[in-house]
Design a protein around this motif. Structure first.
Motif, PDB file in Angstrom:
ATOM      1  N   LYS A 242       0.845  -1.197   0.000  1.00 13.17           N
ATOM      2  CA  LYS A 242       0.000   0.000   0.000  1.00 13.17           C
ATOM      3  C   LYS A 242       0.880   1.247   0.000  1.00 13.17           C
ATOM      4  O   LYS A 242       1.973   1.256   0.548  1.00 13.17           O
ATOM      5  N   TRP A 243       0.349   2.275  -0.624  1.00 11.87           N
ATOM      6  CA  TRP A 243       0.992   3.572  -0.539  1.00 11.87           C
ATOM      7  C   TRP A 243       0.588   4.183   0.790  1.00 11.87           C
ATOM      8  O   TRP A 243      -0.598   4.219   1.128  1.00 11.87           O
ATOM      9  N   GLU A 244       1.564   4.681   1.524  1.00  8.69           N
ATOM     10  CA  GLU A 244       1.295   5.357   2.782  1.00  8.69           C
ATOM     11  C   GLU A 244       2.141   6.610   2.840  1.00  8.69           C
ATOM     12  O   GLU A 244       3.309   6.605   2.443  1.00  8.69           O
ATOM     13  N   SER A 245       1.535   7.679   3.330  1.00  7.38           N
ATOM     14  CA  SER A 245       2.289   8.920   3.461  1.00  7.38           C
ATOM     15  C   SER A 245       1.603   9.824   4.477  1.00  7.38           C
ATOM     16  O   SER A 245       0.444   9.594   4.845  1.00  7.38           O
ATOM     17  N   LYS A 246       2.335  10.828   4.898  1.00  5.32           N
ATOM     18  CA  LYS A 246       1.793  11.825   5.813  1.00  5.32           C
ATOM     19  C   LYS A 246       2.348  13.184   5.415  1.00  5.32           C
ATOM     20  O   LYS A 246       3.539  13.308   5.113  1.00  5.32           O
ATOM     21  N   VAL A 247       1.469  14.166   5.394  1.00  5.87           N
ATOM     22  CA  VAL A 247       1.886  15.553   5.167  1.00  5.87           C
ATOM     23  C   VAL A 247       1.441  16.344   6.384  1.00  5.87           C
ATOM     24  O   VAL A 247       0.534  15.940   7.122  1.00  5.87           O
ATOM     25  N   SER A 248       2.100  17.477   6.608  1.00  3.48           N
ATOM     26  CA  SER A 248       1.715  18.314   7.743  1.00  3.48           C
ATOM     27  C   SER A 248       2.004  19.769   7.426  1.00  3.48           C
ATOM     28  O   SER A 248       2.801  20.082   6.533  1.00  3.48           O
ATOM     29  N   THR A 249       1.329  20.637   8.161  1.00  2.02           N
ATOM     30  CA  THR A 249       1.579  22.061   8.045  1.00  2.02           C
ATOM     31  C   THR A 249       1.368  22.697   9.412  1.00  2.02           C
ATOM     32  O   THR A 249       0.571  22.201  10.214  1.00  2.02           O
ATOM     33  N   THR A 250       2.093  23.759   9.670  1.00  2.71           N
ATOM     34  CA  THR A 250       2.026  24.455  10.953  1.00  2.71           C
ATOM     35  C   THR A 250       1.227  25.740  10.818  1.00  2.71           C
ATOM     36  O   THR A 250       1.441  26.512   9.881  1.00  2.71           O
ATOM     37  N   LEU A 251       0.322  25.951  11.741  1.00  2.00           N
ATOM     38  CA  LEU A 251      -0.447  27.193  11.807  1.00  2.00           C
ATOM     39  C   LEU A 251       0.035  27.970  13.025  1.00  2.00           C
ATOM     40  O   LEU A 251       0.136  27.398  14.113  1.00  2.00           O
ATOM     41  N   THR A 252       0.327  29.234  12.837  1.00  2.00           N
ATOM     42  CA  THR A 252       0.814  30.050  13.958  1.00  2.00           C
ATOM     43  C   THR A 252      -0.240  31.030  14.461  1.00  2.00           C
ATOM     44  O   THR A 252      -0.086  31.607  15.518  1.00  2.00           O
ATOM     45  N   HIS A 253      -1.328  31.193  13.688  1.00  2.00           N
ATOM     46  CA  HIS A 253      -2.357  32.170  14.061  1.00  2.00           C
ATOM     47  C   HIS A 253      -3.692  31.513  14.393  1.00  2.00           C
ATOM     48  O   HIS A 253      -4.722  32.179  14.396  1.00  2.00           O
ATOM     49  N   ALA A 254      -3.673  30.206  14.648  1.00  2.00           N
ATOM     50  CA  ALA A 254      -4.889  29.503  15.027  1.00  2.00           C
ATOM     51  C   ALA A 254      -4.511  28.349  15.948  1.00  2.00           C
ATOM     52  O   ALA A 254      -3.540  27.645  15.702  1.00  2.00           O
ATOM     53  N   SER A 255      -5.272  28.190  17.000  1.00  2.00           N
ATOM     54  CA  SER A 255      -4.990  27.127  17.967  1.00  2.00           C
ATOM     55  C   SER A 255      -5.645  25.814  17.539  1.00  2.00           C
ATOM     56  O   SER A 255      -6.550  25.791  16.702  1.00  2.00           O
ATOM     57  N   ALA A 256      -5.189  24.734  18.141  1.00  7.12           N
ATOM     58  CA  ALA A 256      -5.792  23.430  17.881  1.00  7.12           C
ATOM     59  C   ALA A 256      -7.275  23.459  18.250  1.00  7.12           C
ATOM     60  O   ALA A 256      -8.110  22.881  17.559  1.00  7.12           O
ATOM     61  N   GLY A 257      -7.609  24.159  19.328  1.00 10.01           N
ATOM     62  CA  GLY A 257      -8.999  24.281  19.756  1.00 10.01           C
ATOM     63  C   GLY A 257      -9.868  25.023  18.758  1.00 10.01           C
ATOM     64  O   GLY A 257     -11.070  24.775  18.672  1.00 10.01           O
ATOM     65  N   GLN A 258      -9.275  25.933  18.001  1.00  9.63           N
ATOM     66  CA  GLN A 258     -10.027  26.655  16.971  1.00  9.63           C
ATOM     67  C   GLN A 258     -10.152  25.841  15.686  1.00  9.63           C
ATOM     68  O   GLN A 258     -11.158  25.923  14.986  1.00  9.63           O
ATOM     69  N   ILE A 259      -9.135  25.068  15.351  1.00  9.82           N
ATOM     70  CA  ILE A 259      -9.114  24.307  14.106  1.00  9.82           C
ATOM     71  C   ILE A 259      -9.925  23.018  14.211  1.00  9.82           C
ATOM     72  O   ILE A 259     -10.597  22.609  13.263  1.00  9.82           O
ATOM     73  N   TRP A 260      -9.912  22.381  15.367  1.00  9.25           N
ATOM     74  CA  TRP A 260     -10.591  21.097  15.533  1.00  9.25           C
ATOM     75  C   TRP A 260     -12.059  21.119  15.098  1.00  9.25           C
ATOM     76  O   TRP A 260     -12.496  20.229  14.358  1.00  9.25           O
ATOM     77  N   PRO A 261     -12.869  22.103  15.500  1.00 16.01           N
ATOM     78  CA  PRO A 261     -14.286  22.081  15.086  1.00 16.01           C
ATOM     79  C   PRO A 261     -14.474  22.142  13.563  1.00 16.01           C
ATOM     80  O   PRO A 261     -15.472  21.636  13.046  1.00 16.01           O
ATOM     81  N   LEU A 262     -13.529  22.735  12.862  1.00 15.77           N
ATOM     82  CA  LEU A 262     -13.641  22.825  11.403  1.00 15.77           C
ATOM     83  C   LEU A 262     -13.482  21.452  10.760  1.00 15.77           C
ATOM     84  O   LEU A 262     -14.141  21.145   9.763  1.00 15.77           O
ATOM     85  N   PHE A 263     -12.615  20.617  11.318  1.00 14.74           N
ATOM     86  CA  PHE A 263     -12.447  19.253  10.805  1.00 14.74           C
ATOM     87  C   PHE A 263     -13.578  18.347  11.263  1.00 14.74           C
ATOM     88  O   PHE A 263     -13.983  17.436  10.556  1.00 14.74           O
ATOM     89  N   LYS A 264     -14.063  18.584  12.464  1.00 14.09           N
ATOM     90  CA  LYS A 264     -15.174  17.795  13.004  1.00 14.09           C
ATOM     91  C   LYS A 264     -16.443  17.992  12.183  1.00 14.09           C
ATOM     92  O   LYS A 264     -17.311  17.128  12.145  1.00 14.09           O
ATOM     93  N   ASP A 265     -16.530  19.121  11.493  1.00  9.72           N
ATOM     94  CA  ASP A 265     -17.672  19.440  10.627  1.00  9.72           C
ATOM     95  C   ASP A 265     -17.492  18.680   9.310  1.00  9.72           C
ATOM     96  O   ASP A 265     -17.222  19.255   8.253  1.00  9.72           O
ATOM     97  N   PHE A 266     -17.655  17.376   9.374  1.00  7.26           N
ATOM     98  CA  PHE A 266     -17.298  16.438   8.309  1.00  7.26           C
ATOM     99  C   PHE A 266     -18.012  16.713   6.991  1.00  7.26           C
ATOM    100  O   PHE A 266     -17.457  16.497   5.921  1.00  7.26           O
ATOM    101  N   PHE A 267     -19.240  17.213   7.051  1.00  9.06           N
ATOM    102  CA  PHE A 267     -20.027  17.438   5.838  1.00  9.06           C
ATOM    103  C   PHE A 267     -19.668  18.735   5.119  1.00  9.06           C
ATOM    104  O   PHE A 267     -20.231  19.015   4.060  1.00  9.06           O
TER     105      PHE A 267
END
Length: 171
Positions: free
Chosen positions: A8-33
């Motif tokens: 299988k192909w497996e990979s991981k990418v990442s990016t750093t945000l300096t102007h948004a906290s994990a607590g602010q970003i998490w709800p945006l991903f949780k909004d799956f639809f």
């Protein structure tokens, strides 16, 4: 029956945000639809089964053009099932149920990692990993570049939206 013996192909990418906290970003991903609000080149995403953000819900996504062997491009589409959420570690995982992209046995995980010392949530890192059977006509490195580009564009849109909201509240 012929089986694909390639790993299988497996990979991981990442990016750093300096102007948004994990607590602010998490709800945006949780909004799956509503991935289309954030992901570049994805104009369509909506729920077709279940409750948004709950394990087992399914979304339909379509958007970017895929080249085909006959030279006629088609619009990509997929149905994706949310298979896990972890609000403590801020992780979602999903799988492609059906698509016209050639992805088989596709599973993806997104993790939002806070940065900062002593629990201070000063920024975050978005990690996006995937596993998929090799796709005929594709090269893994090109797929990883698409993920990197998409994640960086998505992170910028999310960060800009959060900054805009904060500036609007400060006035």
């Amino acid at each position: 029956m012929e089986r694909n013996l390639q790993p299988k192909w497996e990979s991981k990418v990442s990016t750093t945000l300096t102007h948004a906290s994990a607590g602010q970003i998490w709800p945006l991903f949780k909004d799956f639809f509503n991935l289309h609000k954030w992901f570049p080149s994805l104009p369509t995403c909506y729920g077709i089964h279940g409750t948004n953000g709950e394990v087992g819900c399914i979304r339909y996504c379509s958007g970017f053009e895929l080249p085909s062997e006959d030279g006629v491009n088609s619009i990509s589409w997929s149905t994706e099932r949310l298979i896990a959420t972890d609000p403590i570690d801020r992780i979602i995982a999903y799988e492609i149920v059906d698509s016209n992209t050639g992805f088989k046995s596709y599973v993806s995980k997104v993790k939002i990692v806070p940065t900062g010392d002593d629990g201070q949530d000063l920024g975050c890192v978005i990690e996006w990993s995937f596993s998929v059977e090799p796709v005929e006509g594709w090269v893994l490195e090109d797929l990883v570049k698409k993920y990197e580009y998409g994640l960086q564009g998505m992170a910028k849109k999310m960060e800009d939206a959060i900054r805009s909201t904060e500036q609007g509240q400060g006035e």
